[in-house]
Design an enzyme around this catalytic site. Structure first.
Site, PDB file in Angstrom:
ATOM      1  N   LEU A 126      11.288 -20.406  -4.324  1.00 22.07           N
ATOM      2  CA  LEU A 126      10.215 -19.528  -3.842  1.00 22.07           C
ATOM      3  C   LEU A 126       8.999 -19.577  -4.758  1.00 22.07           C
ATOM      4  O   LEU A 126       9.135 -19.472  -5.980  1.00 22.07           O
ATOM      5  CB  LEU A 126      10.750 -18.086  -3.792  1.00 22.07           C
ATOM      6  CG  LEU A 126       9.726 -16.991  -3.508  1.00 22.07           C
ATOM      7  CD1 LEU A 126       9.294 -17.015  -2.043  1.00 22.07           C
ATOM      8  CD2 LEU A 126      10.285 -15.605  -3.854  1.00 22.07           C
TER       9      LEU A 126
ATOM     10  N   ASP B 148       0.834  -1.206   0.000  1.00 24.83           N
ATOM     11  CA  ASP B 148       0.000   0.000   0.000  1.00 24.83           C
ATOM     12  C   ASP B 148       0.870   1.258   0.000  1.00 24.83           C
ATOM     13  O   ASP B 148       1.957   1.268   0.586  1.00 24.83           O
ATOM     14  CB  ASP B 148      -0.895  -0.034   1.247  1.00 24.83           C
ATOM     15  CG  ASP B 148      -2.061   0.945   1.141  1.00 24.83           C
ATOM     16  OD1 ASP B 148      -2.296   1.495   0.048  1.00 24.83           O
ATOM     17  OD2 ASP B 148      -2.737   1.162   2.169  1.00 24.83           O
TER      18      ASP B 148
ATOM     19  N   HIS C 209       2.854   3.355  -8.968  1.00 27.27           N
ATOM     20  CA  HIS C 209       2.714   1.924  -9.264  1.00 27.27           C
ATOM     21  C   HIS C 209       3.968   1.401  -9.982  1.00 27.27           C
ATOM     22  O   HIS C 209       4.413   0.284  -9.735  1.00 27.27           O
ATOM     23  CB  HIS C 209       1.459   1.669 -10.117  1.00 27.27           C
ATOM     24  CG  HIS C 209       0.182   2.006  -9.391  1.00 27.27           C
ATOM     25  ND1 HIS C 209      -0.074   1.596  -8.107  1.00 27.27           N
ATOM     26  CD2 HIS C 209      -0.915   2.720  -9.774  1.00 27.27           C
ATOM     27  CE1 HIS C 209      -1.265   2.040  -7.721  1.00 27.27           C
ATOM     28  NE2 HIS C 209      -1.788   2.722  -8.712  1.00 27.27           N
TER      29      HIS C 209
END
Ligand code: FPP
Length: 256
Positions: free
Chosen positions: A144, A33, A50
């Site tokens: 991962l 956020d 972004h």
């Protein structure tokens, strides 16, 4: 200074950032956020935030992979985010394309497996193609798992799962005795992953915002003050250290 040593005998990475490598959360979930505020603070359009947020995703993925995190789930786009201005939605939908164009070779090299949760069938064609391509190219990777929650919402996930369970029960002539926590877990979009031990939200906001609402029942929550584009490897390490300093009791008592 950051040092990395390899203990050849045990093939264990030892790093001097004081992390207990024996107690790294297996699954970290992050609500990324603060992109908009980061851009606003610089008098830039929100989409620049972004873009910068995408760079942070790269840094955090590398670090998570290096310290042995097994699952990293990132809240990239919620089922509610479609209500944002069209140019912002279009920009965010193009981010996976950009991200994977520049980062997929490194993900492959690092043995990272790309996965998604969410209603991906509703994504624009170019977004879906980029993601499908990355999933295909990393399908056999064993390191991962980088899981993008994209067009994801916790309530929508639960509704969807209940419909699937209901259909399955009807087809198999099952009654409600079959329903328990494991049965529900096995019908969620996260059925192949353990619950996150650690949930991080950046930007100082203290909300769950419809993210993994079933799965974070026993997660440790850390609300980090940095805006996502300013979050970095050191902040991630700090969050994990805080996690390591906490006692998880799961409703029980402390162990002696
Ligand atoms: C929340 O910040 C962020 C989003 C809704 C988008 C998150 C997307 C990224 C970080 C990039 C993802 C990258 C890939 C590769 C998919 P906000 O816009 O709500 O910030 P604000 O609260 O300051 O307005």
């Amino acid at each position: 200074m950051f040092k990395k040593l390899i203990n050849k005998k045990n093939n264990i990475k030892i790093q001097d950032d004081n992390l207990d490598l024996a107690n790294i959360p297996e699954h970290i979930a992050i609500i990324m956020d603060g992109n908009g505020r980061w851009a606003k603070n610089r008098k830039m359009p929100r989409i620049k935030g972004h873009y910068q947020g995408m760079q942070t995703v790269k840094k955090i993925t590398r670090k998570a992979s290096d310290i042995g995190v097994k699952y990293l789930t990132l809240y990239a786009f919620s089922t509610e985010n479609w209500s944002r201005p069209e140019n912002e939605v279009n920009y965010i939908m193009n981010l996976p394309v950009d991200f994977l164009k520049t980062f997929l070779p490194e993900l492959i090299e690092k043995n990272v497996k790309v996965e998604t949760i969410g209603f991906t069938d509703k994504l624009p064609k170019k977004t879906l193609e980029a993601i499908n391509n990355a999933q295909e190219k990393t399908a056999n990777n064993t390191g991962l798992k980088l899981i993008f929650a994209i067009n994801y919402g916790g309530r929508a996930e639960i509704v969807h799962s209940i419909k699937n369970m209901f259909e399955e029960m009807q087809q198999q002539g099952l009654n409600s005795d079959i329903i328990d926590e494991a049965y529900i877990n096995n019908h969620l979009m996260t059925k192949d992953y353990p619950d996150p031990e650690l949930l991080i939200r950046t930007s100082g906001e203290q909300r769950i915002s419809n993210f993994l609402i079933w799965q974070v029942s026993y997660s440790e929550f850390i609300f980090n003050q940095k805006l996502w584009p300013d979050f970095d490897e050191d902040e991630l390490v700090e969050c994990i250290k805080i996690y390591q300093s906490r006692q998880r009791r799961f409703g029980g008592l402390n162990e002696e």
